[in-house]
Design a protein around this motif. Structure first.
Motif, PDB file in Angstrom:
ATOM      1  N   GLU A   1       0.839  -1.195   0.000  1.00 13.12           N
ATOM      2  CA  GLU A   1       0.000   0.000   0.000  1.00 13.12           C
ATOM      3  C   GLU A   1       0.872   1.242   0.000  1.00 13.12           C
ATOM      4  N   ASN A   2       0.269   2.378  -0.255  1.00  9.30           N
ATOM      5  CA  ASN A   2       0.896   3.675  -0.026  1.00  9.30           C
ATOM      6  C   ASN A   2       0.577   4.113   1.397  1.00  9.30           C
ATOM      7  N   HIS A   3       1.595   4.594   2.123  1.00  7.69           N
ATOM      8  CA  HIS A   3       1.318   5.046   3.490  1.00  7.69           C
ATOM      9  C   HIS A   3       0.415   6.268   3.459  1.00  7.69           C
ATOM     10  N   TRP A   4      -0.394   6.422   4.513  1.00  6.53           N
ATOM     11  CA  TRP A   4      -1.380   7.495   4.560  1.00  6.53           C
ATOM     12  C   TRP A   4      -0.792   8.825   5.036  1.00  6.53           C
ATOM     13  N   ILE A   5       0.480   8.853   5.428  1.00  2.83           N
ATOM     14  CA  ILE A   5       1.149  10.106   5.774  1.00  2.83           C
ATOM     15  C   ILE A   5       2.065  10.494   4.614  1.00  2.83           C
TER      16      ILE A   5
ATOM     17  N   GLU B   1       4.139  13.234  -1.650  1.00  3.34           N
ATOM     18  CA  GLU B   1       4.118  11.806  -1.924  1.00  3.34           C
ATOM     19  C   GLU B   1       4.096  11.020  -0.607  1.00  3.34           C
ATOM     20  N   PRO B   2       3.630   9.755  -0.617  1.00  5.29           N
ATOM     21  CA  PRO B   2       3.628   8.956   0.622  1.00  5.29           C
ATOM     22  C   PRO B   2       5.037   8.819   1.190  1.00  5.29           C
ATOM     23  N   ILE B   3       5.151   8.818   2.517  1.00  7.67           N
ATOM     24  CA  ILE B   3       6.473   8.707   3.141  1.00  7.67           C
ATOM     25  C   ILE B   3       7.094   7.333   2.903  1.00  7.67           C
ATOM     26  N   SER B   4       6.263   6.336   2.604  1.00  7.15           N
ATOM     27  CA  SER B   4       6.789   5.006   2.305  1.00  7.15           C
ATOM     28  C   SER B   4       5.711   4.201   1.597  1.00  7.15           C
ATOM     29  N   LYS B   5       6.112   3.058   1.084  1.00  3.49           N
ATOM     30  CA  LYS B   5       5.186   2.114   0.466  1.00  3.49           C
ATOM     31  C   LYS B   5       5.362   0.760   1.163  1.00  3.49           C
ATOM     32  N   PRO B   6       4.715   0.591   2.332  1.00  2.37           N
ATOM     33  CA  PRO B   6       4.921  -0.637   3.114  1.00  2.37           C
ATOM     34  C   PRO B   6       4.408  -1.872   2.391  1.00  2.37           C
ATOM     35  N   SER B   7       5.012  -3.008   2.711  1.00  4.42           N
ATOM     36  CA  SER B   7       4.572  -4.276   2.138  1.00  4.42           C
ATOM     37  C   SER B   7       4.820  -5.399   3.126  1.00  4.42           C
ATOM     38  N   ASP B   8       4.069  -6.479   2.971  1.00  2.00           N
ATOM     39  CA  ASP B   8       4.229  -7.685   3.782  1.00  2.00           C
ATOM     40  C   ASP B   8       4.192  -8.893   2.862  1.00  2.00           C
ATOM     41  N   PHE B   9       5.121  -9.801   3.068  1.00  7.01           N
ATOM     42  CA  PHE B   9       5.134 -11.057   2.334  1.00  7.01           C
ATOM     43  C   PHE B   9       5.219 -12.186   3.347  1.00  7.01           C
ATOM     44  N   ALA B  10       4.339 -13.176   3.238  1.00  9.96           N
ATOM     45  CA  ALA B  10       4.330 -14.305   4.164  1.00  9.96           C
ATOM     46  C   ALA B  10       4.163 -15.592   3.380  1.00  9.96           C
TER      47      ALA B  10
ATOM     48  N   TYR C   1      -2.565  17.186  14.581  1.00 14.85           N
ATOM     49  CA  TYR C   1      -2.343  16.777  13.209  1.00 14.85           C
ATOM     50  C   TYR C   1      -3.126  17.671  12.247  1.00 14.85           C
ATOM     51  N   PRO C   2      -2.538  17.993  11.105  1.00 14.74           N
ATOM     52  CA  PRO C   2      -3.320  18.683  10.065  1.00 14.74           C
ATOM     53  C   PRO C   2      -4.281  17.705   9.406  1.00 14.74           C
ATOM     54  N   ASP C   3      -5.162  18.221   8.548  1.00 17.23           N
ATOM     55  CA  ASP C   3      -6.125  17.353   7.863  1.00 17.23           C
ATOM     56  C   ASP C   3      -5.421  16.246   7.093  1.00 17.23           C
ATOM     57  N   GLN C   4      -4.294  16.589   6.448  1.00 19.72           N
ATOM     58  CA  GLN C   4      -3.470  15.584   5.801  1.00 19.72           C
ATOM     59  C   GLN C   4      -2.114  15.579   6.512  1.00 19.72           C
ATOM     60  N   PRO C   5      -1.876  14.604   7.397  1.00 20.19           N
ATOM     61  CA  PRO C   5      -0.626  14.574   8.160  1.00 20.19           C
ATOM     62  C   PRO C   5       0.591  14.446   7.241  1.00 20.19           C
ATOM     63  N   VAL C   6       1.679  15.123   7.608  1.00 21.32           N
ATOM     64  CA  VAL C   6       2.908  15.085   6.827  1.00 21.32           C
ATOM     65  C   VAL C   6       4.099  14.948   7.770  1.00 21.32           C
ATOM     66  N   LEU C   7       5.205  14.456   7.224  1.00 23.93           N
ATOM     67  CA  LEU C   7       6.490  14.434   7.911  1.00 23.93           C
ATOM     68  C   LEU C   7       7.521  15.091   7.007  1.00 23.93           C
TER      69      LEU C   7
ATOM     70  N   PRO D   1      13.361  13.263   3.963  1.00 20.86           N
ATOM     71  CA  PRO D   1      13.813  13.079   2.581  1.00 20.86           C
ATOM     72  C   PRO D   1      13.144  11.872   1.943  1.00 20.86           C
ATOM     73  N   ALA D   2      13.114  11.856   0.616  1.00 16.01           N
ATOM     74  CA  ALA D   2      12.535  10.735  -0.128  1.00 16.01           C
ATOM     75  C   ALA D   2      13.336   9.466   0.128  1.00 16.01           C
ATOM     76  N   GLY D   3      12.622   8.331   0.210  1.00  9.92           N
ATOM     77  CA  GLY D   3      13.280   7.034   0.383  1.00  9.92           C
ATOM     78  C   GLY D   3      13.811   6.781   1.769  1.00  9.92           C
ATOM     79  N   PHE D   4      13.391   7.568   2.738  1.00  9.74           N
ATOM     80  CA  PHE D   4      13.973   7.457   4.075  1.00  9.74           C
ATOM     81  C   PHE D   4      13.730   6.078   4.695  1.00  9.74           C
TER      82      PHE D   4
END
Length: 706
Positions: free
Chosen positions: A214-218, A225-234, A270-276, A279-282
């Protein structure tokens, strides 16, 4: 996988086989080997655990089961999702794999002090596992049972606050499986499937896999842009060998890989759209992997079963704990980026040898012994480069347990159990500071005798009352976040004493069900983590806590496709010790236990209806479900500086199915409440920070069973 993974698997297999062979040769039970018995499997273990729950007096108000169907329909993809759906359980989560605290009926350590510091325990098909891994997936599970209150007289898993018992689907000779896919807002996507069946006349296998992302919601402040694109593999593979009618061997290998899940420290409000401001790819290098192997050997006698369970897991993480520029400017008037790289790593081997009655025997009993060895390390590196703290933990834990459910009369049952456990932890740390290099080497040994005593009385065939007393124990240890010798001092083990009384009832031939329990929990030397947001110093302390409350659960099952269930929990949890001069403020007697809401509730309504032929379907079926959760306001920290707001969460699902194929739409958090996962107060600077959940989301998916 890691070479050590296979080395420990070989050791686990050898030890398990040796113990298993030794038990089979015992003359006291060897004469019974010619009796016909049932093949052991996941369903047998699940039944035993559920019988235990009823017998202990917890009743269904203290036991919340989640079937595979429920987890699928409610999209409960992790253990954290399951616990959040359980009334009376609260979670303080920092959003990633790094920090979390779970409270069951108000009982839980106040922030974790090390990698195994949780009063909640996990059990995976009979073997214990660290409850730190709340992101552990629910891939291809047959069921999850959440048991409240002290546990530990039935298996190696010791639980001072509660136990989460996970039962995977096991191989069988019957060919079956499923495949599914889902897409949703925020670019959420999931693909999963499983397949199993007979490989030979005596050997069956099963393989399951799930990938989600998914795209992170922050968002990032700079580009939105999203701060990260988390994923899970099992992935999980298992082989079941039916050696003969009475003996079987189950081998399981599994792996979970979670990437780019950020630990969140977001400036409040928090603002309506939270941000951090990052830098990109952190978070690209943030990752947690769990490799696990287990060998379960079982042999049935006419009225009893011997089970040897050997398991090994290796969990490794690379976490980033970051103060973004906005938070640093608010805390220290310096708009610069500060972050630490945390590197926890653990290897754990667990052996449980259990002799128990078979299901259906009038006298239910279990005897067992267990041993566990764990090697853990935790390293910290400022800005990912300057590694200043290296901490190693070596823990040995062993003991024995026993439990019996004895019918005293046709209506009265006695449930009694004992557990003795001894643990020894060796701690070695090296700290690099401005004054040079310092080392710390210590050892902590503790033992405890715990258990339970309960009575269950059937007033009528449809109404039972119960009462029980129980004691649980969680060993102490050393502060994993220590940055100097003084912080490395050990903290004592926590003892939980629990008293409970309740009832279980059915009315109108099962049309209505109602269960309730009132309880009092006292924890001596509970674990309290003190953090100073100004100096970054962390201390490990002990404080007494107390929790009292009521759990209620009810159901209405009128048939005709309708089903309604609801749960309600009231918890009054407070701190019974005063501790002055710590962290970000004094903790006073009478303060409320953080994160434990006084009120929480759930309700689920499902409706299934057959439809007329449509869209090329000859026998379509409509399946709908609505799930509601309420959590009241709760203190944000042990100092009780402020409260987190209560919230309402509403989810809904509608599906069109025919045969083994199902198409569905699902909405999560339809009220779009962006409530807090946690929050923290830094009183010296007047700054508060925390993390919030994803807002409203909509998913569409399809599943096919075969």
């Amino acid at each position: 996988m890691h070479t050590a993974f296979f080395r420990h698997l070989h050791n686990a297999t050898s030890l398990s086989c040796a113990l298993f062979t030794l038990v089979l040769l015992l003359p006291a039970v060897g004469q019974a080997q010619d009796g016909k018995a049932r093949r052991p499997g996941a369903n047998d273990d699940t039944v035993l655990e559920r019988v235990t729950v009823s017998a202990t007096g917890s009743g269904s108000a203290g036991h919340t089961p989640f079937s595979a169907k429920t987890m699928e329909e409610r999209r409960l993809k992790t253990v954290e999702d399951v616990l959040n759906a359980t009334p009376g359980i609260a979670i303080n989560s920092w959003g990633g794999n790094h920090l979390s605290t779970t409270y069951v009926r108000g009982v839980g350590g106040m922030y974790p002090m090390n990698m195994d510091d949780s009063l909640l325990s996990f059990s995976v098909n009979g073997s214990s596992m660290n409850a730190r891994y709340l992101r552990l997936g629910t891939l291809d599970l047959d069921s999850i049972d959440v048991l409240k209150g002290p546990q530990g007289t039935q298996s190696s898993a010791s639980a001072s606050a509660g136990l989460v018992s996970m039962t995977p689907r096991l191989p069988s000779q019957e060919f079956d499986g499923y495949i599914g896919s889902e897409l949703g807002t925020g670019r959420q996507h999931t693909v999963e499937g499983a397949i199993g069946g007979g490989l030979t006349e005596d050997l069956s296998g099963r393989f399951a896999m799930r990938y989600s992302g998914e795209n992170h919601w922050i968002d990032r402040l700079a580009d939105g842009e999203p701060i990260s694109k988390p994923s899970d593999f099992a992935v999980r593979g298992s082989l079941l060998w039916d050696i003969d009618d009475a003996t079987s061997a189950l081998l399981t290998l599994e792996r979970q890989d979670s990437r780019a899940w950020p630990t969140l420290l977001v400036l409040r409000p928090y603002p309506d759209q939270p941000v951090l401001d990052l830098p990109a790819g952190f978070y690209n290098d943030v990752r947690q992997t769990i490799d696990r192997a287990a060998l379960k050997l079982s042999h049935d006698f006419p009225t009893s079963r011997i089970t040897s369970t050997s398991s090994f897991y290796h969990a490794k993480s690379n976490e980033a704990l970051v103060y973004d520029k906005a938070l640093m400017a608010a805390l220290y008037h310096s708009p610069s980026l500060y972050w630490r790289q945390e590197k926890p790593d653990e290897h754990v081997f667990d052996q449980d040898l259990r002799w128990s009655s078979l299901e259906g025997e009038r006298l239910e009993w279990a005897l067992g012994l267990f041993a566990e060895h764990a090697d853990r390390s935790y390293d910290s590196c400022s800005f990912g480069r300057y590694c200043t703290a290296f901490r190693d933990f070596d823990t040995d834990r062993y003991g024995l347990y026993g439990n019996t459910v004895l019918p005293l009369t046709d209506r009265l049952k006695l449930d009694a159990g004992l557990r003795y456990e001894r643990s020894r932890t060796r701690f070695d740390a090296t700290y690099h500071g401005s004054a040079g290099i310092s080392t710390d080497s210590r050892e902590l040994t503790e033992d405890a005798l715990t258990g339970k005593l309960g009575l269950t009385y059937a007033l009528t065939p449809d109404l039972e009352i119960h009462a029980r007393v129980a004691r649980g124990f969680k060993p102490g240890g050393f502060n994993v976040y220590s940055t100097q010798i003084a912080e490395g001092s050990p903290f004592r083990g926590a003892t939980t004493d629990s008293v409970e009384a309740g009832f279980d009832a059915e009315f109108a031939a099962g049309l209505f069900s109602l269960s309730g329990a009132a309880y009092l929990n006292r924890v001596e030397d509970n674990h309290l983590l003190s953090y100073d947001s100004k100096t970054f110093l962390v201390s490990a302390l002990n404080a007494d806590t107390r929790a009292k409350g009521v759990d209620l659960s009810a159901g209405w099952h009128p048939g005709n496709g309708f089903d309604l269930t609801a749960g309600l929990s009231y918890v009054d949890a407070d701190i019974r010790s005063s501790i002055f001069g710590i962290g970000d403020g004094d903790v006073l007697t009478g303060n409320k236990v953080p994160d434990a809401a006084s009120w929480s509730a759930t309700a689920s309504l499902s409706y299934t209806r057959d439809l007329e032929p449509m869209l090329g379907m000859t026998e379509p079926q409509l399946i709908t479900r609505i799930d509601y959760r309420y959590v009241g306001k709760r203190p944000a920290d042990p100092q009780n500086h402020f409260d987190l707001d209560g919230y309402h969460k509403l989810d809904a699902r509608i599906a069109l199915a025919e045969g083994k194929t199902e198409f569905y739409l699902r909405g999560e958090n339809l009220l779009d409440e962006k409530y807090d996962l946690y929050a923290y107060d830094a009183p010296a600077s007047g700054v508060r920070y925390g993390a919030m959940v994803r807002g409203r989301a909509v998913m569409a998916g399809v599943t096919r069973k075969f």
